[in-house]
Scaffold this active site. Sequence first.
Site, PDB file in Angstrom:
ATOM      1  N   CYS A 271       0.811  -1.223   0.000  1.00  0.00           N
ATOM      2  CA  CYS A 271       0.000   0.000   0.000  1.00  0.00           C
ATOM      3  C   CYS A 271       0.842   1.270   0.000  1.00  0.00           C
ATOM      4  O   CYS A 271       0.614   2.179  -0.811  1.00  0.00           O
ATOM      5  CB  CYS A 271      -0.973  -0.015   1.180  1.00  0.00           C
ATOM      6  SG  CYS A 271      -0.207   0.084   2.815  1.00  0.00           S
ATOM      7  N   HIS A 319      -2.541   1.235   6.961  1.00  0.00           N
ATOM      8  CA  HIS A 319      -2.938   1.149   5.553  1.00  0.00           C
ATOM      9  C   HIS A 319      -3.098   2.551   4.989  1.00  0.00           C
ATOM     10  O   HIS A 319      -3.429   3.493   5.711  1.00  0.00           O
ATOM     11  CB  HIS A 319      -4.231   0.358   5.383  1.00  0.00           C
ATOM     12  CG  HIS A 319      -4.540   0.027   3.945  1.00  0.00           C
ATOM     13  ND1 HIS A 319      -3.779  -0.863   3.211  1.00  0.00           N
ATOM     14  CD2 HIS A 319      -5.497   0.489   3.095  1.00  0.00           C
ATOM     15  CE1 HIS A 319      -4.268  -0.956   1.982  1.00  0.00           C
ATOM     16  NE2 HIS A 319      -5.303  -0.124   1.889  1.00  0.00           N
ATOM     17  N   HIS A 331      -5.775   1.924  -4.253  1.00  0.00           N
ATOM     18  CA  HIS A 331      -4.872   1.381  -3.242  1.00  0.00           C
ATOM     19  C   HIS A 331      -4.473  -0.047  -3.593  1.00  0.00           C
ATOM     20  O   HIS A 331      -5.073  -0.694  -4.455  1.00  0.00           O
ATOM     21  CB  HIS A 331      -5.524   1.419  -1.856  1.00  0.00           C
ATOM     22  CG  HIS A 331      -6.623   0.414  -1.665  1.00  0.00           C
ATOM     23  ND1 HIS A 331      -6.870  -0.224  -0.466  1.00  0.00           N
ATOM     24  CD2 HIS A 331      -7.583  -0.073  -2.523  1.00  0.00           C
ATOM     25  CE1 HIS A 331      -7.897  -1.042  -0.582  1.00  0.00           C
ATOM     26  NE2 HIS A 331      -8.355  -0.970  -1.812  1.00  0.00           N
TER      27      HIS A 331
END
Length: 357
Positions: A271, A319, A331
Amino acid sequence: MGSGKRGLIATAVTVVCAVTVLAVPGTAFAAPRPTPTPSASATPPPDKHLEAVRKKLDKLYHDAALATDSYNAAQEKADKQSAAIVDLAKKIVEGQKKLDRLKKRAGAAAAAQYRTGGLPDEARLLLSDDPQEFLDGADRTLQGERAARGLIEELTRTQQDLAQYARDASARWKELEANRRAKDAARKKIKKQIAAAEELQARLAKKEKERLAKLEEEAALKAQTVWLGSGILGEIKGKASAQGKKAVAYATAQIGKPYEWGAEGPDTYDCSGLTSQAWADAGHAIPRTSQEQWKQLKHIAVKDMRPGDLVIYFPDATHVGMYIGDGAIVHAPRPGRTVTITGAGSMPILGVVRPDA
């Protein structure tokens, strides 16, 4: 970004975030229909066992993401320490060369003094027939003594610098080894968490896997619906900066590429690898990990975010996704998934940061 790509992204956002209509002020809704009588063909209610599996998988992948941030942070520090050690090694080599040159100069000065006999001034005056010649020689001697003192001081400083470089290099090496150990520990934890998640999924039958995927989609959609239902989308009106547009173009061009922990492209990403590389491509370096992105970049209110800003998720900032507009982010989700577009509110938002603030 070309019109073709804008159309593709708009279509994807529409599909993924179809519930954005819930956030449009003044939208009229029909009265809810009566609950249909269950039938054999109706979708069964969520299975408690599969819901428990979903939550367990979420935790395993979350723990893997946390370990991935630790791995990436250790890798980044190790890279910096390696570069510092190389720089110190160059300084040591140059310092040693300088020390050798100074020693040669000191040796030459000592030889010159030896050739003059090293006599005291009184003796040279008695032996000289020309007082002026003596005075000139005395002046040169004084200059030579000053030069010798300067040479000795420079030799001492160079030796001290070399000793400090060596101590610094030793300290950097110890830090490097510590971060290598931290990286190895994080790598083992990541593999353990992912292996546990894969084993858990492998025990499911095909229909259970399909139902599990459906439950995951429903959970994300529910969270996005709640987020949009707050009316937030009507408040978000920010326009992307020039660099933000470049970062979004890079990130969306990676759609479909696999997630891989610790990866920064060009074929796979995690990510924060995706977001950091997107901004690097836009000409603006940012921290490598989602946690450091949260710590170091400027915080922006959700209502003020614009395309290119980074949305940080979960209380421990494990994240990150890039906001692309229309209530959506791009993402790299987790192992087994690919870079994709999803609702910005589909996960618990910690906050928003702006790289080009």
